[in-house]
Design a protein around this motif. Structure first.
Motif, PDB file in Angstrom:
ATOM      1  N   UNK B  72       0.876  -1.181   0.000  1.00 24.09           N
ATOM      2  CA  UNK B  72       0.000   0.000   0.000  1.00 24.09           C
ATOM      3  C   UNK B  72       0.908   1.224   0.000  1.00 24.09           C
ATOM      4  N   UNK B  73       0.569   2.203  -0.836  1.00 22.06           N
ATOM      5  CA  UNK B  73       1.493   3.334  -0.980  1.00 22.06           C
ATOM      6  C   UNK B  73       0.789   4.616  -1.381  1.00 22.06           C
ATOM      7  N   UNK B  74      -0.225   4.990  -0.626  1.00 20.81           N
ATOM      8  CA  UNK B  74      -0.897   6.258  -0.906  1.00 20.81           C
ATOM      9  C   UNK B  74      -0.126   7.417  -0.291  1.00 20.81           C
ATOM     10  N   UNK B  75      -0.443   8.646  -0.736  1.00 17.53           N
ATOM     11  CA  UNK B  75       0.241   9.821  -0.205  1.00 17.53           C
ATOM     12  C   UNK B  75      -0.262  10.192   1.190  1.00 17.53           C
ATOM     13  N   UNK B 121      -0.923  13.388  -5.761  1.00 17.42           N
ATOM     14  CA  UNK B 121      -1.424  12.032  -6.016  1.00 17.42           C
ATOM     15  C   UNK B 121      -2.852  11.949  -5.471  1.00 17.42           C
ATOM     16  N   UNK B 122      -3.568  10.895  -5.822  1.00 19.31           N
ATOM     17  CA  UNK B 122      -4.937  10.756  -5.335  1.00 19.31           C
ATOM     18  C   UNK B 122      -4.908  10.143  -3.939  1.00 19.31           C
ATOM     19  N   UNK B 123      -5.337  10.933  -2.947  1.00 19.79           N
ATOM     20  CA  UNK B 123      -5.357  10.476  -1.569  1.00 19.79           C
ATOM     21  C   UNK B 123      -6.229   9.243  -1.436  1.00 19.79           C
ATOM     22  N   UNK B 124      -5.750   8.292  -0.674  1.00 21.16           N
ATOM     23  CA  UNK B 124      -6.540   7.077  -0.430  1.00 21.16           C
ATOM     24  C   UNK B 124      -6.357   5.995  -1.470  1.00 21.16           C
ATOM     25  N   UNK B 125      -5.743   6.337  -2.608  1.00 18.36           N
ATOM     26  CA  UNK B 125      -5.645   5.334  -3.680  1.00 18.36           C
ATOM     27  C   UNK B 125      -4.430   4.434  -3.492  1.00 18.36           C
ATOM     28  N   UNK B 126      -4.353   3.842  -2.316  1.00 18.25           N
ATOM     29  CA  UNK B 126      -3.167   3.080  -1.915  1.00 18.25           C
ATOM     30  C   UNK B 126      -2.861   1.915  -2.840  1.00 18.25           C
ATOM     31  N   UNK B 127      -3.898   1.277  -3.361  1.00 20.03           N
ATOM     32  CA  UNK B 127      -3.688   0.084  -4.195  1.00 20.03           C
ATOM     33  C   UNK B 127      -3.257   0.444  -5.604  1.00 20.03           C
ATOM     34  N   UNK B 128      -3.904   1.430  -6.208  1.00 19.89           N
ATOM     35  CA  UNK B 128      -3.522   1.857  -7.558  1.00 19.89           C
ATOM     36  C   UNK B 128      -2.066   2.326  -7.556  1.00 19.89           C
TER      37      UNK B 128
END
Lengths: 299, 193
Positions: B72-75, B121-128
């Motif tokens: 997982x790697x969201x901002x 980056x899109x916050x919460x988009x950890x999987x993408x």
């Protein structure tokens, strides 16, 4: 009634599954709202770009059974349980389920000692997880869970009316001013498009608590109190004129929903409490039999 | 869609404009609160940050069959680094900062002066975002700061972001805040009891 070890094991498994599903799988009503948001953003716009990434992320998390946002947030349980069962044992079981779900990676190690900065890695500590347990006369459990990330929790706001900064008096017009102000202040910082949970009245503590309970409502439900139903519709439409858009990139979809409740207040106080829920609106619930099996998902 | 590929030269960075939708391919280094404070205190980075991209992210990294894998790697929220970011851009020659929520006036000015951009980056988009990480090439300061706060050297492909502060003095955050404040003002005056 004491809960024997077989029942405890079953209930524990059901709680872990509810946590897993909440963390990896958004409820259908939220996914629908995100899709309509995406559709109303113009082609080739930044808003559309963000919404497409969001939808892709929702699908990926579900397929991979991994947390859809790495901030698995505050853990808020709302549980009704058969009154003949032991509530104290139940509370211990829920905490155990949280520890195990953390080990399995459904929850991040997310609970930090506010004095020492230490993280014991279990998600269990003073105030975490938050449990609201209520016994009832029915012969089954109603278990609901909300996971709410820190980014959106940080942009919540509480107003004490009258508020001269925004010219808000103690009436519904004043409440509307608070809500529009809160959305403008939040900009994209709460990971919008978001949903507002609002309480009119109460005290500073019950007001905020009731905002979280608003998030148990489905996106497409209608408020039973006509005046509040109307306020919800109006605030949603007007907030979406602010142009903040997905992630604050600009666009039409600033909010996806507004949910408002009212509590009695003391004559001297008039609070408007606002919680902001990010697009990663993790809410699930299940009807669980008295034997501990999940019988039905509620969202 | 603009493709931003390594090496991240000043020329490429200066060609980006507020509002551009960009996909990044190359190396990005994670760095959040501990790293920013530490660099600001004058410590030398363990790897050169010249012409580099720093990513405000505390990734979830697991070791699988002896290799690091990001799951997982969201901002994370960038404003916490506002007190430090401008100095780090100047001193170490960063070309881009990735995060969420935007940054303030000091960072905007540093971007303009030294040729850097802020990429949202899109916050919460950890999987993408985790999917676009091809490899963990290295990790620095892992012992010192722990996994989320360490500097992870990540090779990414088509990592999706939007330019919200460019190297020409514009900030989308500032503009949208001002426009929405004006709109709010007109809504407020039309609210009737």
């Amino acid at each position: 009634m004491a809960m024997n070890s077989a029942l405890q094991k079953k209930v524990l498994e059901s709680f872990i599954e509810i946590i897993r599903k909440t963390s990896v799988d958004l409820p259908g009503d939220v996914v629908d709202a995100i899709q309509s948001g995406r559709k109303q953003e113009p082609e080739d716009s930044r808003g559309k770009y963000a919404m497409c990434i969001i939808e892709k992320n929702i699908d990926l998390a579900r397929v991979k059974s991994q947390p859809l946002c790495q901030d698995t947030g505050s853990i808020l349980f709302f549980v009704h349980y058969p009154r003949k069962l032991d509530g104290e044992v139940l509370g211990k079981l829920i905490r155990k389920a949280v520890v195990q779900a953390t080990k399995k990676g459904y929850l991040r190690q997310n609970s930090v000692d506010s004095l020492t900065g230490k993280n014991n890695g279990t998600n269990v500590g003073p105030g975490t997880p938050t449990l609201h347990l209520e016994p009832w006369s029915k012969e089954f459990f109603d278990i609901r869970l909300i996971l709410k990330g820190g980014g959106c929790e940080n942009v919540g706001a509480q107003y004490s009316l009258p508020d001269s900064r925004i010219g808000a008096g103690r009436d519904l017009a004043g409440v509307k001013k608070c809500l529009l102000d809160a959305v403008q202040q939040a900009q994209g910082k709460g990971c919008g498009p978001g949903v507002l949970g609002v309480t009119i009245g109460g005290d500073r503590a019950t007001g905020y608590l009731h905002t979280k309970e608003q998030f148990l409502r489905k996106m497409n439900d209608k408020n039973k109190i006509p005046a509040l139903a109307q306020l919800e519709t109006e605030v949603l439409a007007e907030a979406n004129q602010l142009g903040i858009g997905p992630m604050g990139f600009g666009g039409k979809t600033t909010l996806m929903g507004v949910k408002i409740g009212a509590l009695n207040r003391v004559p001297a106080s008039f609070f408007v409490s606002v919680s902001y829920m990010c697009w990663a609106y993790r809410r699930q619930g299940a009807k669980v039999s008295i034997k501990g099996d999940i019988q039905k998902w509620l969202y | 869609m603009i493709q931003l590929e390594a090496p991240f030269t000043e020329e490429k960075i200066r060609s980006l404009k507020v509002g551009d939708m960009v996909e990044i391919s190359g190396i990005v280094y994670t760095g959040r609160d501990a790293v920013h404070k530490w660099l600001h205190e004058g410590h030398e980075p363990p790897v050169s940050l010249k012409d580099a991209i720093i990513y405000h992210c505390g990734p979830v990294v697991m070791k699988k069959k002896g290799k690091w894998v990001v799951t997982a790697a969201g901002p994370t929220t960038s404003t916490r680094e506002e007190p430090y970011q401008a100095d780090i851009i100047e001193k170490h020659g960063l070309r881009a900062v990735i995060g969420k929520g935007g940054m303030g006036e000091k960072t905007r000015q540093a971007c303009e002066k030294f040729g850097c951009v802020y990429l949202h980056a899109v916050g919460g988009a950890a999987q993408v975002l985790a999917e676009s990480i091809q490899e963990v090439e290295n990790v620095y300061l892992l012992e010192k700061f722990g996994s989320p706060e360490a500097i992870w050297q990540l090779r990414v492909k088509s990592f999706p972001v939007v330019v919200t502060i460019d190297a020409h003095g514009r900030s989308l955050h500032k503009e949208i805040e001002a426009e929405s404040a004006q709109k709010l003002n007109s809504l407020m005056t039309s609210i009737k009891k």
